[in-house]
Design an enzyme around this catalytic site. Sequence first.
Site, mmCIF file in Angstrom:
data_model
loop_
_atom_site.group_PDB
_atom_site.id
_atom_site.type_symbol
_atom_site.label_atom_id
_atom_site.label_comp_id
_atom_site.label_asym_id
_atom_site.label_seq_id
_atom_site.Cartn_x
_atom_site.Cartn_y
_atom_site.Cartn_z
ATOM 1 N N GLY A 1 1.190 -0.058 0.546
ATOM 2 C CA GLY A 1 0.091 -0.983 0.728
ATOM 3 C C GLY A 1 -0.465 -1.605 -0.528
ATOM 4 O O GLY A 1 -1.318 -2.495 -0.444
ATOM 5 N N MET B 1 5.072 0.748 4.785
ATOM 6 C CA MET B 1 6.174 1.232 5.610
ATOM 7 C C MET B 1 6.056 2.720 5.929
ATOM 8 O O MET B 1 6.564 3.182 6.955
ATOM 9 C CB MET B 1 7.507 0.939 4.919
ATOM 10 C CG MET B 1 7.909 -0.526 4.927
ATOM 11 S SD MET B 1 8.082 -1.220 6.601
ATOM 12 C CE MET B 1 9.443 -0.235 7.247
ATOM 13 N N LEU C 1 3.795 -6.335 4.270
ATOM 14 C CA LEU C 1 4.177 -4.928 4.155
ATOM 15 C C LEU C 1 4.766 -4.633 2.786
ATOM 16 O O LEU C 1 5.442 -5.469 2.200
ATOM 17 C CB LEU C 1 5.246 -4.582 5.198
ATOM 18 C CG LEU C 1 4.828 -4.290 6.639
ATOM 19 C CD1 LEU C 1 6.024 -4.470 7.552
ATOM 20 C CD2 LEU C 1 4.266 -2.890 6.780
ATOM 21 N N CYS C 2 4.503 -3.416 2.268
ATOM 22 C CA CYS C 2 5.274 -2.869 1.152
ATOM 23 C C CYS C 2 5.492 -1.391 1.450
ATOM 24 O O CYS C 2 5.556 -1.009 2.631
ATOM 25 C CB CYS C 2 4.559 -3.090 -0.186
ATOM 26 S SG CYS C 2 3.017 -2.199 -0.382
ATOM 27 N N ARG C 3 5.603 -0.559 0.434
ATOM 28 C CA ARG C 3 5.857 0.853 0.689
ATOM 29 C C ARG C 3 4.591 1.581 1.129
ATOM 30 O O ARG C 3 4.580 2.278 2.137
ATOM 31 C CB ARG C 3 6.446 1.518 -0.550
ATOM 32 C CG ARG C 3 6.807 2.988 -0.324
ATOM 33 C CD ARG C 3 7.478 3.584 -1.541
ATOM 34 N NE ARG C 3 6.650 3.419 -2.738
ATOM 35 C CZ ARG C 3 6.926 3.975 -3.902
ATOM 36 N NH1 ARG C 3 8.013 4.709 -4.038
ATOM 37 N NH2 ARG C 3 6.139 3.781 -4.942
#
Length: 396
Positions: free
Chosen positions: A351, A375, A347-349
């Site tokens: 993708g 996220m 996961l990141c903010r």
Amino acid sequence: MTAQSPVRWTDPQQQELEERVAAAELAWLSMDVDVQTLRVEIDNFALIHHQLLGPLYARLDELEALVAEAVAARTGHPEDLRRAAEARRQVDELPDLDALFDSVREQEAAPPPPAAPARVRPGRDAQRIYRELVRRAHPDLSTDPAEQQRRAAFLARVNEAYAVGDAAALEGLSAEWSTAPEAAPGTDSPDRLEWLRRRLEWLTGKITETATEQVRLEQTPMGQLLALAPQDPDRLLEQLAEELLAKAAAQQAELERLLGAPAAAGDGHRQPVGDNGTDPTQPQESHTMFAQIPSTTAAAVPADAVLLDVREQDEWDAGHVDGALHIPLGEVIARIGELPDGKLYVLCRVGGRSAQVVQYLVQQGRDAVNVDGGMYAWEGAGRPMVSSTDQDAFVL
């Protein structure tokens, strides 16, 4: 009447040289700190850029070559054939960067072999202590060969601590040097004036040399790239990954269009251009040669999935998935040994950063899946989040 001690006479020329030497030393040492910091930044950024984005660049180059080959196979035009051959030649002649990095490490390594370096930004305290240590312990502050050798050995330890931004180690070195004798001629020495002249000449040369090196570093490809976002290189990598993924998707769509469309009249007997002896007009080849980055939606992530969050600390603190493993993007390579076995959902903010990590992990033989939309998608799917503060969790 009280007798007064005579005022000590000072040579005006020597006083002026003392001031000029002091100013030149300050200018050079400040520049040297900046250049050392820049070199560390560029070296580490280049390593992470290659290891995280290298597979994406290679994939894009291969796609561009196959698109050119598919076009040439359909038209048979000499110019298209030339372009296809040139594109394939560039792909085949790309240097093995992994082998290059490995050979450099082998030359520089000493038992035990060092871990892959992590990107370092020496903080203000480290810079301050480093500058002071260089000022006090530089070999050229002494004219004695043995003392110069001792100082050089000491500064090698200082540079090693500074390269990893270890302020505590630099503090210890500063305390160690506090009792070291100064070997430069004293102010009352008859050799002082000539030493000042030679020192000023040397410093002038060092300032020019250091300024030239700074310009050279700034003009390297990695230096120019890092200059686009010197305070946030991780976000720069995210943007680059998103751009490369978009280009690769467009090239793959174009290739599938070319492979799936019927050949133009008169082109049906053209021989395909390629190096594997197969017919690139068969569309099923695109499905075997261009595996997408493994991905899933936020809603489809199993409740018991092992999650890896690669965002920065402030993003994590604002809102994250409870129980997720947090390793910022810039630390993944150095901390890969901390990742548990089995499938990882990354996961990141939005993708982009997670796609880089998934691409890298897959290249390392790990089972990793990118969570599309990051996220933001997780929050949009109504899945739970927690924060590291007393505030409600949100996506930063």
